[in-house]
Write an enzyme that holds these catalytic residues in place. Structure first.
Site, short mmCIF file in Angstrom:
data_model
loop_
_atom_site.label_atom_id
_atom_site.label_comp_id
_atom_site.label_asym_id
_atom_site.label_seq_id
_atom_site.Cartn_x
_atom_site.Cartn_y
_atom_site.Cartn_z
N GLY A 195 0.82 -1.21 0.00
CA GLY A 195 0.00 0.00 0.00
C GLY A 195 0.85 1.25 0.00
O GLY A 195 1.82 1.37 0.76
N VAL A 196 0.50 2.20 -0.87
CA VAL A 196 1.35 3.39 -1.00
C VAL A 196 1.40 4.18 0.29
O VAL A 196 2.41 4.84 0.58
CB VAL A 196 0.86 4.26 -2.18
CG1 VAL A 196 -0.52 4.86 -1.90
CG2 VAL A 196 1.86 5.36 -2.50
N ASP A 197 0.35 4.13 1.10
CA ASP A 197 0.39 4.81 2.40
C ASP A 197 1.44 4.19 3.30
O ASP A 197 2.18 4.91 4.01
CB ASP A 197 -0.99 4.80 3.07
CG ASP A 197 -1.62 3.42 3.16
OD1 ASP A 197 -1.13 2.47 2.50
OD2 ASP A 197 -2.61 3.28 3.91
N THR B 42 -8.48 2.34 9.37
CA THR B 42 -9.51 1.36 9.02
C THR B 42 -8.97 -0.04 9.19
O THR B 42 -9.64 -0.93 9.74
CB THR B 42 -9.98 1.58 7.57
OG1 THR B 42 -10.41 2.93 7.41
CG2 THR B 42 -11.11 0.65 7.22
N THR C 106 -21.96 -5.72 27.94
CA THR C 106 -21.47 -6.13 26.62
C THR C 106 -20.74 -5.03 25.86
O THR C 106 -19.67 -5.26 25.29
CB THR C 106 -22.64 -6.65 25.77
OG1 THR C 106 -23.20 -7.79 26.43
CG2 THR C 106 -22.17 -7.05 24.38
#
Length: 243
Positions: A101-103, A126, A177
């Site tokens: 990935g370029v990032d 993400t 929860t």
């Protein structure tokens, strides 16, 4: 001035660079990206000399950004950065270098240019990505895991009784929860990072970036540096031709 644009999986970040300094602008969530929003974002800034883009989001969004840039600044020089096998002092570990990935590539470049030392780079976005670079500038490979939001969403989508929530809770063993999901996903991210670090040489720098970087860094046992603009710094390195 140069314009730097980081198009991630969730949002577009950007900044203007002059004299080696980056001044960031307002980010834009990908679901809100359209021609008018981009024009409003950039219509009042000075004409950039060059424009550098890192894009891991949809190709249609990249095309839209390029189209708006040319509409605002006719004939502006646009550089869409790609991952390379070797450049700027960094050697890519991927067997197919362009698949990194370029990032992630730009983060490696930015960290190497700043520190020139062994480092563990974690993008807490993400997805959570972990990349290692050694004292010779050689990328050692990396790991990819779902980010905190994706972990929570997968529980909500895959079960009937575990609802998705963005609410923050105490980081501890929980007795309800929502808090259990909050702490469980957070400790999964922490455990990933600390497991990787435990197998590395002592003194390795730990650099975190991405939307959840501050949250995760605050719970790590290791000393870390949070740099929210790491990809933009990598873009600046490319434009300045650092070697």
């Amino acid at each position: 001035m140069n314009l730097l644009i980081d198009m991630g999986n969730t949002r577009l970040k950007w900044g203007g660079a002059k004299g080696g300094q980056i001044i960031t602008g307002q980010s834009l969530v990908n679901t809100r990206i359209n021609r008018q929003e981009l024009i409003e974002l950039w219509k009042d800034i000075a004409r950039p000399r060059r424009l550098a883009i890192s894009c891991v989001s949809a190709n249609r969004l990249l095309q839209l950004v390029q189209s708006v840039a040319l509409e605002l600044w006719l004939d502006v020089d646009i550089v869409v950065v790609k991952s390379q096998a070797q450049a700027f002092g960094v050697t890519n570990a991927y067997r197919q270098p362009e698949k990194l990935g370029v990032d992630r590539w730009l983060s490696l470049v930015a960290v190497w240019q700043q520190y020139q030392a062994p480092a563990c780079i974690v993008d807490c976005g993400t997805a959570i990505t972990v990349d290692l670079i050694n004292a010779d500038g050689r990328h050692q490979g990396g790991l990819i895991s779902p980010g905190l939001t994706l972990m929570k969403e997968s529980l909500g989508q895959g079960t009937a009784a575990l609802p998705y929530s963005e609410t923050k809770h105490e980081f501890a063993l929980a007795n309800y929860t929502e808090a259990a999901i909050y702490s469980g996903t957070l400790i999964a991210a922490i455990g990933l990072i600390e497991h990787v670090l435990a197998k590395q040489v002592s003194g390795m720098k730990l650099i975190l970036t991405g939307g959840d970087a501050e949250l995760i860094a605050g719970q790590l046992n290791a000393v870390s540096t949070v740099d929210p603009d790491l990809v933009l710094r990598g873009l600046l390195c490319v434009l300045e031709g650092h070697v």
